[in-house]
Motif scaffolding. Structure first.
Motif, PDB file in Angstrom:
ATOM      1  N   ASN A 244       1.088  -0.992  -0.805  1.00 17.81           N
ATOM      2  CA  ASN A 244      -0.225  -0.106   0.001  1.00 17.81           C
ATOM      3  C   ASN A 244       1.114   1.105  -0.315  1.00 17.81           C
ATOM      4  O   ASN A 244       0.261   2.169  -1.219  1.00 17.81           O
ATOM      5  N   GLU A 245       1.909   1.265   0.887  1.00 21.00           N
ATOM      6  CA  GLU A 245       3.251   2.272   0.985  1.00 21.00           C
ATOM      7  C   GLU A 245       2.980   3.002  -0.789  1.00 21.00           C
ATOM      8  O   GLU A 245       3.510   3.728  -1.021  1.00 21.00           O
TER       9      GLU A 245
ATOM     10  N   LYS B 228       0.212   3.965  -3.002  1.00 23.51           N
ATOM     11  CA  LYS B 228       0.526   5.096  -2.693  1.00 23.51           C
ATOM     12  C   LYS B 228       1.205   6.453  -3.215  1.00 23.51           C
ATOM     13  O   LYS B 228       1.098   7.341  -3.644  1.00 23.51           O
TER      14      LYS B 228
ATOM     15  N   ASP C  73       0.605   6.680  -7.132  1.00 24.13           N
ATOM     16  CA  ASP C  73      -0.540   7.717  -7.271  1.00 24.13           C
ATOM     17  C   ASP C  73      -0.372   8.812  -6.838  1.00 24.13           C
ATOM     18  O   ASP C  73      -0.473   9.868  -7.703  1.00 24.13           O
TER      19      ASP C  73
END
Length: 574
Positions: free
Chosen positions: A130-131, A134, A137
Motif C-alpha cells: 500500500n505504501e 500511494k 499515485d
C-alpha cells in the motif's frame, strides 16, 4: 629590539610565502551539457580510414567552435520535459518495487503452513504494498498537475515568439523574465570526446527517439546531442547536422553545409555558426550601427554577407558574429562579438583615416654585418650601420616588426645567420606618421631559455627559504623555552639561554637572507617574463636628427633598394 625586528621579519615572510591563499569559489550555475556522436555516411561504399576520420573530426570541430560560456535560455517545455522524465523514472522504479513486493507476498503462501502466521505476515506485506501504491499515485497526481499547469500557459512559447510580439505582448514580456539560463558545457569537458550510446537500430524507427537510446543519453547527464550524416561525391561532401534535446529527444532542427573534404574546419565553422542560435534559444537580435564620421559611405559585412548600402540596423540570430566595416580612404575595422542576452545592440565604430606616407626605421646600435627588417611579416629592407634608415610605407594601423641579423663571408655571401631568433618590436599609432624617424633596439635573445633559467632560480630561492624556516622555528622555540625556564627559576644555566639566543639569531638571519633572495629572484623572473611583450620603438626628435648628422642621401639609397626589391619580387639579402 634587534631580536624583535628579526622576529617580525620572519612573521612577514611566513604571511607572504608560507600561508596559502584561500580561494573562495563562486557557486556556478547549472550547466547544459552538449555532446556529439560520430557522424555516419549515407553511402555504404565509404568505409575507408580517411572517411572514418572525417566522420569523427567534423563533430569534434563543431564542438570546438561552440563558444565557452555560451548561455542557453531554457524554455518552459524543456523544463517540463525534465520534470516529467524524472517522475517517469521514479514511477518505473516504484513499479518494479511494487512487482517485487507482490511476488514476496504471494510467496508467503508456500513459506508458512500456519494460518495465523500466514495471515500476520500477509498483513504486514500488504502495508508495504500500500505504501508503494500511494507513492505511485502521488507521482501520477504530480505529473497530472504539471501537465495542467503547462496547458494553462500553452498560449505562450518563448521559442516561437518574434521580436514584434515581445514588444507588444505584456504577458510575453513578464513571462520572459521568468526564463532560466544555463551555461552550455561540453560532454566530459572535452571537444574530442564523442558520445556512443551502444544502441543498435531496429527497423525503420528513429533510433534517437527510442527508449533505450533516450535512457543511455539521460543516464550520461546529456541535455543536447548533435547527430549528423555525410554524403560524399568525389572531393566534395555534404554534411547535415541535427540537434536533439533530451529527455524526449525533441529535434531543434538541422543545418547543412557543402564543401571540400579537405576543408573540414571551414565546414564545421559554418555548421557551428548556424547551430549557435538553436543552442542559445534566444530571440533574433537587432544590430544598430553608428559609424563615425557620418558622411562616409561604408560597406558592412556580417558573416560573409555584404551590405553595400550600410543599413542603419540589421537583424541577425543571437550568437557569435564576425563584423567588418570598410570605407574608402579609411582603415577596415573588424571584430567578433557574442551577441546574446539582449534584444538590441548599438554598434559604435569610429573609422580611422588612413595615414599614407613613409616613416624611417633605423637601429639604435649597429650590427656586425647587416640585418633585415620585416613589418607585419612583410619584407621592409636591409640595414647594417647605426645612422642608416629604411623607408616603410604606413597606413595608420599598428605595426609589428621583426629584425634578423646575418653574417657575411669574405666574398659577400651569407654564410650563417648570427641568431636564428628574431628581435621583435612594435610601432604604436602615435609614432606612425609621414617622415618620422624611429630607432629599434635590436636584441636577439632566447626568451624561453632566459625565462626558464630565471624560473629555476626563483624556485631554488623559494626552496632554500622553506628549508630554512623549520630551523628558525625550532631554534626560536628552544630559546623561548630556555629563557622562560631561567626566568621562572627552573634552571640556573644562563649559558644555555645565550647559546640558543645566538643560534636563533643565526637561523633567523639566514631565513631573512633567503627571503630577500627569493623576493629578488621573483622580481627578476617577472621582469624577464615581461620581455615576451615586444618593446616599442624610440622616436627621434628633430634636434636629435641634426645632432646625429643623419644624411638624407643614405636614406634615399636604402629607399631605392627597398622599393626595387619589392617591385622585382626578389630577396634583398645579398
Amino acid at each position: 629590539m634587534r631580536f624583535n625586528c628579526i622576529k617580525n621579519a620572519v612573521i612577514l615572510i611566513c604571511l607572504f610565502f608560507v600561508i596559502p591563499f584561500t580561494v573562495i569559489a563562486e557557486t556556478s550555475n547549472s550547466s547544459w551539457v552538449l555532446a556529439a556522436e560520430k557522424f555516419s555516411y549515407k553511402q555504404s561504399a565509404f568505409s575507408n580510414s580517411e572517411s572514418e576520420n572525417i566522420s569523427s573530426i567534423i563533430p569534434q570541430l563543431i564542438l570546438e567552435q561552440i563558444s565557452a560560456g555560451l548561455k542557453r535560455v531554457i524554455p518552459n517545455q524543456e523544463t517540463l520535459n525534465r520534470k516529467l522524465s524524472e517522475l517517469q523514472t521514479e514511477r518505473l522504479s516504484l513499479f518494479l518495487q511494487l512487482s517485487k513486493e507482490i511476488k514476496t507476498r504471494d510467496a508467503l503462501v508456500l513459506k508458512y503452513e500456519s494460518a495465523s502466521k500466514l495471515k500476520k505476515y500477509i498483513a504486514e506485506q500488504e502495508k508495504v504494498i500500500n505504501e508503494v501504491q500511494k507513492k505511485i499515485d502521488a507521482n501520477i497526481e504530480e505529473t497530472r498537475k504539471l501537465e495542467q499547469e503547462f496547458e494553462k500557459d500553452k498560449n505562450f512559447d518563448d521559442a516561437n515568439v518574434d521580436e514584434s510580439k515581445v514588444s507588444s505582448n505584456k504577458k510575453a514580456v513578464s513571462k520572459k523574465t521568468k526564463e532560466s539560463y544555463e551555461i552550455i558545457s561540453l560532454y566530459k569537458d572535452d571537444s574530442t570526446a564523442l558520445f556512443d550510446a551502444n544502441v543498435k537500430k531496429s527497423g525503420s524507427d528513429n533510433i534517437y527517439t527510442s527508449y533505450d537510446f533516450n535512457k543511455a543519453v539521460t543516464s550520461s547527464n546529456i541535455n543536447g546531442l548533435l547527430t549528423g550524416s555525410i554524403i560524399a561525391y568525389g572531393e566534395y561532401i555534404a554534411v547535415t547536422a541535427e540537434l536533439y534535446v533530451y529527455p524526449l529527444a525533441l529535434s531543434l532542427g538541422s543545418v547543412m553545409e557543402v564543401g571540400l573534404a579537405s576543408e573540414s574546419l571551414q565546414i564545421a565553422r559554418s555548421l557551428a555558426r548556424s547551430l549557435t542560435p538553436k543552442l542559445a534559444n534566444t530571440f533574433p537580435v537587432k544590430l544598430i550601427f553608428d559609424v563615425m564620421p557620418e558622411d562616409v559611405e561604408t560597406k558592412i559585412t556580417v558573416d560573409d554577407i555584404v551590405y553595400t548600402n550600410a543599413p542603419e540596423s540589421i537583424l541577425v540570430d543571437a550568437g557569435i558574429h564576425n563584423i567588418s566595416i570598410e570605407a574608402e580612404n579609411f582603415n577596415t575595422e573588424s571584430f567578433t562579438y557574442n551577441f546574446i542576452d539582449k534584444n538590441v545592440f548599438h554598434v559604435t565604430v569610429n573609422m580611422v583615416e588612413k595615414k599614407l606616407g613613409n616613416l624611417k626605421l633605423g637601429l639604435k646600435k649597429s650590427v656586425s654585418d647587416f640585418g633585415v627588417f620585416y613589418i607585419n611579416s612583410v619584407y621592409a629592407g636591409d640595414i647594417s650601420n647605426k645612422g642608416e634608415f629604411v623607408s616603410v610605407a604606413i597606413d595608420g594601423n599598428n605595426m609589428i616588426g621583426q629584425f634578423y641579423s646575418y653574417v657575411k663571408s669574405d666574398d659577400g655571401t651569407v654564410t650563417e645567420e648570427k641568431s636564428s631568433l628574431p628581435s621583435y618590436f612594435y610601432i604604436p599609432k602615435k609614432y606612425i606618421g609621414d617622415g618620422n624617424y624611429l630607432l629599434v633596439d635590436a636584441k636577439s635573445e632566447d626568451l624561453a631559455a632566459l625565462i626558464d633559467k630565471s624560473r629555476r632560480r626563483m624556485y631554488t630561492g623559494y626552496t632554500l627559504l622553506m628549508l630554512s624556516l623549520p630551523f628558525s622555528f625550532y631554534s626560536y622555540g628552544k630559546f623561548y623555552s630556555a629563557k622562560n625556564s631561567y626566568e621562572l627559576g627552573y634552571t640556573s644555566d644562563k649559558n644555555e639561554v645565550n647559546e640558543w639566543r645566538n643560534r636563533t639569531f643565526c637561523a633567523m638571519g639566514i631565513s631573512v637572507a633567503f627571503g630577500i633572495n627569493f623576493a629578488v629572484q621573483l622580481f627578476r623572473y617577472l621582469k624577464t617574463a615581461n620581455k615576451v611583450v615586444p618593446p616599442a620603438v624610440k622616436k627621434l626628435s628633430y634636434n636629435k636628427i641634426l645632432k646625429e648628422n643623419i644624411i638624407d642621401s643614405k636614406i634615399e639609397t636604402i629607399e631605392t633598394e627597398t622599393i626595387d626589391g619589392v617591385e622585382d619580387g626578389k630577396d634583398i639579402i645579398r
